[in-house]
Design an enzyme around this catalytic site. Structure first.
Site, PDB file in Angstrom:
ATOM      1  N   ASP A  37       0.820  -1.222   0.000  1.00  0.00           N
ATOM      2  CA  ASP A  37       0.000   0.000   0.000  1.00  0.00           C
ATOM      3  C   ASP A  37       0.849   1.265   0.000  1.00  0.00           C
ATOM      4  OD1 ASP A  37      -2.420  -1.618   0.350  1.00  0.00           O
ATOM      5  OD2 ASP A  37      -1.722  -1.889   2.405  1.00  0.00           O
ATOM      6  N   LYS A  95       2.659   2.314  -5.087  1.00  0.00           N
ATOM      7  CA  LYS A  95       3.491   1.885  -6.219  1.00  0.00           C
ATOM      8  C   LYS A  95       2.801   2.184  -7.545  1.00  0.00           C
ATOM      9  CE  LYS A  95       3.476  -2.277  -4.525  1.00  0.00           C
ATOM     10  NZ  LYS A  95       2.898  -1.995  -3.196  1.00  0.00           N
ATOM     11  N   GLY A 102      -3.964  -3.953  -5.193  1.00  0.00           N
ATOM     12  CA  GLY A 102      -4.900  -2.858  -5.422  1.00  0.00           C
ATOM     13  C   GLY A 102      -4.122  -1.586  -5.704  1.00  0.00           C
ATOM     14  N   HIS A 103      -3.853  -1.314  -6.976  1.00  0.00           N
ATOM     15  CA  HIS A 103      -3.060  -0.152  -7.361  1.00  0.00           C
ATOM     16  C   HIS A 103      -3.984   0.922  -7.936  1.00  0.00           C
ATOM     17  CE1 HIS A 103       0.862  -2.718  -7.793  1.00  0.00           C
ATOM     18  NE2 HIS A 103       0.310  -2.774  -6.600  1.00  0.00           N
ATOM     19  N   GLN A 144       2.177  -5.866  -3.723  1.00  0.00           N
ATOM     20  CA  GLN A 144       2.456  -6.012  -2.298  1.00  0.00           C
ATOM     21  C   GLN A 144       3.795  -5.356  -1.949  1.00  0.00           C
ATOM     22  OE1 GLN A 144       1.493  -9.300  -3.993  1.00  0.00           O
ATOM     23  NE2 GLN A 144      -0.466  -8.253  -3.840  1.00  0.00           N
TER      24      GLN A 144
END
Length: 427
Positions: A13, A16, A40-41, A219
């Site tokens: 988180d 990135k 989740g980007h 991650q």
């Protein structure tokens, strides 16, 4: 530089996705090499928010081709849905999928929920662990198997029958019919069949021709299966070595290794977290930083910056530079704390413990530095920062021995300071 890695330097988180999207403006290829829908980007482009779970964020850049590498586990239903959402928003990315990437199917999610891993370890519940388990057991189904439909049907039926025998009490699992599931997967993936290729060959040839490739990690380093806080980790390699195993490109070809670091620390799910703040400071960081998971919506645990952990991550990855994210979230705090060592069992520890049981007992040794009251969201360069903010940046650079080349002050691309040899610019 032709090959750039963008890697999370904490427990995930770290934003990135924003860094990869910024760099992809001048890239030919963007690559995901690990994980699956547990990522989740988030990217904010022209006021619109996009959340990526499988595709790399460079997919939103014109002329930047996307690759899903062999180290991923790919949910075909989620992939088709993600592509459709982009099409509706006016984007038609050129995507290539490794035939060696493994498929994540509905029974993997059910098995993860039945096993209790979501509650015990704090996983996302997306079936990531069971899909990688099949890969390690050499029973998994790969994307390339879709090109041989009859063999795919037979192997899927065998795998599903195995899970049904293991979990006879699950009515939902028992209702899954292998023929119907195989038909659905083959149907939705048929339009992508010509994009199922040897992506390792594709990427190495691109690098041979001097094209720019961005490897976007999913991650964070402290969730790496081998180097993270096991067992509270993900099921893939999130560190620099994951590029070799997950994309088929030697890490020696990567010239820029960018570690993405929040100005504080967060973690989702279970596991040790020495600098966690459970009181007002933690709540303030969560509210100002909007610290809720893009994949699960879970609130993130928040705390002060941990330089002990970051030095360990730097050792494992060999970052050439850092991207410092969410520095603006710290505005308004009169003083800041930074962990520079730990106390554990009556001893001073300066190295990150390899065993989570030891880390769980660690108490941080803090260095307290001045904070700043000014808002910095609208700053266009370091010269506009208050002195305490500049000192905080210098402290991180000196402690880690790595320059900070990118500073983020908000989710949009415009809220970014790019530090170059000639000075600072804002994009």
């Amino acid at each position: 530089m032709p090959a750039i890695a963008v890697l999370g330097a904490q427990w995930g988180d770290e934003s990135k996705g924003k860094v990869s999207h910024l760099l992809a403006a001048e890239a030919d290829w963007c690559v995901r090499f690990n994980g699956g829908t547990n990522a989740g980007h988030t990217v904010v482009l022209k006021g619109q928010e996009f959340k990526f779970h499988l595709l790399p964020t460079g997919s939103l850049r014109e002329g930047c081709k996307a690759v899903l590498g062999n180290g991923m586990v790919i949910d075909p239903f989620a992939l088709v849905e993600e592509l459709e959402l982009l099409r509706r928003a006016g984007w038609e990315p050129e995507v290539y999928i490794s035939g060696a990437a493994h498929l994540l199917l509905p029974y993997h999610r059910l098995v993860e929920q039945l096993s209790g891993a979501k509650e015990g370890i704090g996983t996302t519940g997306r079936g990531i662990g069971p899909a990688y388990r099949d890969k390690a057991e050499r029973t998994g189904l790969r994307v390339g198997d879709l090109l041989s439909p009859e063999a795919f049907r037979e192997r899927l039926a065998r795998n599903l029958e195995r899970e049904k025998r293991a979990w006879p009490e699950s009515a939902e699992l028992q209702r899954l019919e292998p023929g119907h599931l195989a038909d659905e997967v083959l149907r939705i993936m048929e339009p992508l069949a010509e994009r199922i290729v040897d992506t390792a060959l594709l990427l190495n040839r691109a690098l041979d021709q001097g094209e720019t490739v961005i490897f976007e990690g999913a991650q964070g380093a402290l969730l790496d299966l081998d180097f993270g806080t096991y067992p509270y980790v993900t099921s893939s390699n999130t560190t620099i070595g994951g590029i070799g195993t997950g994309a088929g490109v030697s890490p020696r070809r990567v010239e820029r290794v960018i570690g993405v670091v929040k100005a504080y620390t967060t973690r989702v799910g279970e596991g040790p977290f020495p600098t966690e703040e459970r009181g007002p400071i933690g709540e303030r960081l969560r509210e100002r930083g909007k610290e809720w998971g893009a994949t699960t919506g879970r609130p993130r645990r928040c705390g002060w910056l941990d330089l002990v952990a970051l030095k360990y991550v730097q050792m494992v990855n060999g970052f050439t530079e850092l991207a410092l994210m969410k520095l603006d979230v710290l505005s308004g705090l009169p003083e800041l704390r930074v962990a520079v060592a730990y106390h554990c069992d009556g001893r001073l520890i300066e190295d990150f413990p390899s065993h989570p049981e030891v880390l769980q007992r660690c108490e941080p040794v803090y260095e307290t530095v001045p904070g700043w009251t000014e808002e910095i969201k609208s700053c266009h360069g370091l010269g506009e920062f208050p002195g305490a903010a500049r000192a905080y940046i210098r402290l991180i650079e000196e402690q880690l021995g790595v320059p900070i080349s990118i500073i983020s002050l908000g989710p949009g691309a415009e809220a970014t300071i790019i530090r170059e040899r000639s000075g600072c610019g804002r994009r």
